[in-house]
Design a protein around this motif. Sequence first.
Motif, mmCIF file in Angstrom:
data_model
loop_
_atom_site.group_PDB
_atom_site.id
_atom_site.type_symbol
_atom_site.label_atom_id
_atom_site.label_comp_id
_atom_site.label_asym_id
_atom_site.label_seq_id
_atom_site.Cartn_x
_atom_site.Cartn_y
_atom_site.Cartn_z
ATOM 1 N N GLY A 1 0.809 -1.211 0.000
ATOM 2 C CA GLY A 1 0.000 0.000 0.000
ATOM 3 C C GLY A 1 0.840 1.256 0.000
ATOM 4 O O GLY A 1 0.516 2.239 -0.683
ATOM 5 N N LEU A 2 1.955 1.237 0.740
ATOM 6 C CA LEU A 2 2.826 2.408 0.783
ATOM 7 C C LEU A 2 3.533 2.627 -0.544
ATOM 8 O O LEU A 2 3.848 3.773 -0.902
ATOM 9 C CB LEU A 2 3.845 2.251 1.911
ATOM 10 N N LEU A 3 3.795 1.556 -1.281
ATOM 11 C CA LEU A 3 4.405 1.723 -2.603
ATOM 12 C C LEU A 3 3.475 2.506 -3.527
ATOM 13 O O LEU A 3 3.916 3.381 -4.281
ATOM 14 C CB LEU A 3 4.723 0.359 -3.217
ATOM 15 N N LEU A 4 2.177 2.214 -3.461
ATOM 16 C CA LEU A 4 1.226 2.943 -4.295
ATOM 17 C C LEU A 4 1.023 4.372 -3.794
ATOM 18 O O LEU A 4 0.824 5.293 -4.582
ATOM 19 C CB LEU A 4 -0.108 2.207 -4.329
ATOM 20 N N MET A 5 1.075 4.544 -2.484
ATOM 21 C CA MET A 5 0.985 5.898 -1.949
ATOM 22 C C MET A 5 2.177 6.736 -2.407
ATOM 23 O O MET A 5 2.058 7.946 -2.641
ATOM 24 C CB MET A 5 0.924 5.860 -0.422
ATOM 25 N N THR A 6 3.329 6.092 -2.548
ATOM 26 C CA THR A 6 4.517 6.778 -3.048
ATOM 27 C C THR A 6 4.294 7.287 -4.459
ATOM 28 O O THR A 6 4.685 8.410 -4.805
ATOM 29 C CB THR A 6 5.724 5.824 -3.022
ATOM 30 N N THR B 1 -7.542 0.478 -3.890
ATOM 31 C CA THR B 1 -7.750 -0.805 -3.209
ATOM 32 C C THR B 1 -7.541 -2.012 -4.121
ATOM 33 O O THR B 1 -6.799 -2.938 -3.754
ATOM 34 C CB THR B 1 -9.143 -0.839 -2.560
ATOM 35 N N PRO B 2 -8.153 -2.105 -5.319
ATOM 36 C CA PRO B 2 -7.910 -3.288 -6.152
ATOM 37 C C PRO B 2 -6.456 -3.417 -6.593
ATOM 38 O O PRO B 2 -5.932 -4.535 -6.717
ATOM 39 C CB PRO B 2 -8.849 -3.092 -7.344
ATOM 40 N N VAL B 3 -5.795 -2.294 -6.819
ATOM 41 C CA VAL B 3 -4.387 -2.364 -7.206
ATOM 42 C C VAL B 3 -3.538 -2.865 -6.031
ATOM 43 O O VAL B 3 -2.631 -3.689 -6.204
ATOM 44 C CB VAL B 3 -3.886 -0.994 -7.700
ATOM 45 N N ILE B 4 -3.835 -2.384 -4.831
ATOM 46 C CA ILE B 4 -3.109 -2.839 -3.639
ATOM 47 C C ILE B 4 -3.318 -4.329 -3.420
ATOM 48 O O ILE B 4 -2.363 -5.078 -3.157
ATOM 49 C CB ILE B 4 -3.565 -2.039 -2.404
ATOM 50 N N GLU B 5 -4.569 -4.795 -3.527
ATOM 51 C CA GLU B 5 -4.850 -6.209 -3.308
ATOM 52 C C GLU B 5 -4.191 -7.091 -4.368
ATOM 53 O O GLU B 5 -3.723 -8.198 -4.076
ATOM 54 C CB GLU B 5 -6.363 -6.435 -3.292
ATOM 55 N N THR B 6 -4.144 -6.611 -5.602
ATOM 56 C CA THR B 6 -3.446 -7.360 -6.659
ATOM 57 C C THR B 6 -1.959 -7.418 -6.372
ATOM 58 O O THR B 6 -1.320 -8.470 -6.537
ATOM 59 C CB THR B 6 -3.699 -6.700 -8.025
ATOM 60 N N LEU B 7 -1.390 -6.307 -5.939
ATOM 61 C CA LEU B 7 0.039 -6.269 -5.624
ATOM 62 C C LEU B 7 0.356 -7.201 -4.457
ATOM 63 O O LEU B 7 1.370 -7.916 -4.481
ATOM 64 C CB LEU B 7 0.449 -4.829 -5.301
ATOM 65 N N LEU C 1 -6.764 -3.415 -13.493
ATOM 66 C CA LEU C 1 -6.399 -3.084 -14.874
ATOM 67 C C LEU C 1 -7.395 -2.102 -15.488
ATOM 68 O O LEU C 1 -7.002 -1.167 -16.194
ATOM 69 C CB LEU C 1 -6.318 -4.360 -15.712
ATOM 70 N N LEU C 2 -8.678 -2.314 -15.213
ATOM 71 C CA LEU C 2 -9.692 -1.395 -15.742
ATOM 72 C C LEU C 2 -9.496 0.017 -15.196
ATOM 73 O O LEU C 2 -9.601 1.005 -15.933
ATOM 74 C CB LEU C 2 -11.091 -1.903 -15.409
#
Length: 262
Positions: A71-76, A216-222, A239-240
Amino acid sequence: MSSLSPAFRDSSTMLRRNLLHARRYPSLTLNLLLTPVVLLLLFVYVFGDVMSAGIGGGADRSAYIAYLVPGLLLMTIGSTTIGTAVSVSNDMTEGIIARFRTMAIHRGSVLIGHVIGSVLQAVLSVALVGAVGVAIGFRSHQATAAEWLAAFGLLVLFALALTWIAVGMGMVSPNAEAASNNALPLIFLPLVSSAFVPVSSMPGWFQPVAEYQPFTPVIETLRGLLLGTPIGDAWWIALLWCLGLAALGYRWSKAVYDRDPK
């Protein structure tokens, strides 16, 4: 090939210009990086034991580190793209775009230079925050080489999507301060996603807000790719979101840029 050469040459020139700006004025990037790094250290060392128990990890702080880092990677990425909005706004308000319009350069090279430069900075920022995560105990023993590659591709795609949105925000902002304020949702949204706590632990009325948003979906996929947790439908929703935001940001930015100056 000859028709692509001017576009490639001019885009490369604009990319070098933006990278030089970032190198000469690193304070903005460092300030934006400070938020996810501080939150990572704060939640791990101050709240780590309690948070780990809350997600079923007992008193093992490493369980929460594994949960938190994706999650922190995406927040970055969200934080880094705020710098893009500010940079684009400066170009729009300081007159350089008007000068570029009069020059014999490929019309889209200015935007392409901003976008590629921002994505490269976002990737480097993610690598730095990821290194901090590894230093404090993050490990991904389950991920295969293909899953690591897929995770990297997802991060780049998400960075590209948010960058185009940030470019649009920067182009419609009257000044750099307004651009920074307009781009604040890119930092705020991860705070109300599954980045810090599971969606199921949130109040019932708030769960749809956290679940049906892009982070959220990107975090859960990661997490699924790096930690082996169930992904379910999150991967195609992610992806969508990425493709939809990238297309929206591109069309928005292009429409504003192509608009005749007043």
